[in-house]
Design a protein around this motif. Structure first.
Motif: not given
Length: 111
Positions: A65-83
């Motif tokens: 959340n801290r990085l997103r508030k700065l405008g950064c792209c931050v993603l959570v990946v928990d499966s090969p399909e998300d890559i």
């Protein structure tokens, strides 16, 4: 699938896309995302990797959340399909900002 297996796949796919997936550590700062992905065209994003079905811990959510508030792209990946989606998202993140930056640099830089 384990986090380590997903991480290996991410690194491989980012490399295929012409980029780098640097292991990201910040000594003294808990919960930062696992990888800093840099793609051609100045597209940069953070990726937090989790085993399939797992979720970020509270300190990881805080940093995300801290990085997103700065405008950064931050993603959570928990499966090969998300890559693939993650690489696409990072590759298209803030395209307009890169175009504007290029216009400024071509015009002689910042004043």
């Amino acid at each position: 699938m384990s986090e380590k297996e997903i991480e290996k796949l991410l690194v491989r796919e980012v490399k295929k896309a012409g980029g780098y997936a640097f292991k990201f550590v910040s000594p003294g700062t808990n919960g930062v995302p696992d990888r800093l992905v840099v793609l051609p065209g100045n597209h940069i994003g953070f990726v937090e990797l989790k085993a399939t079905g797992k979720h970020p811990r509270p300190e990881q959510n805080y940093q995300i959340n801290r990085l997103r508030k700065l405008g950064c792209c931050v993603l959570v990946v928990d499966s090969p399909e998300d890559i693939g989606d993650a690489i696409h998202e990072i590759g298209s993140w803030m395209d307009y900002g890169n175009d504007l930056l290029m216009d400024v640099l071509e015009a002689g830089g910042l004043i």
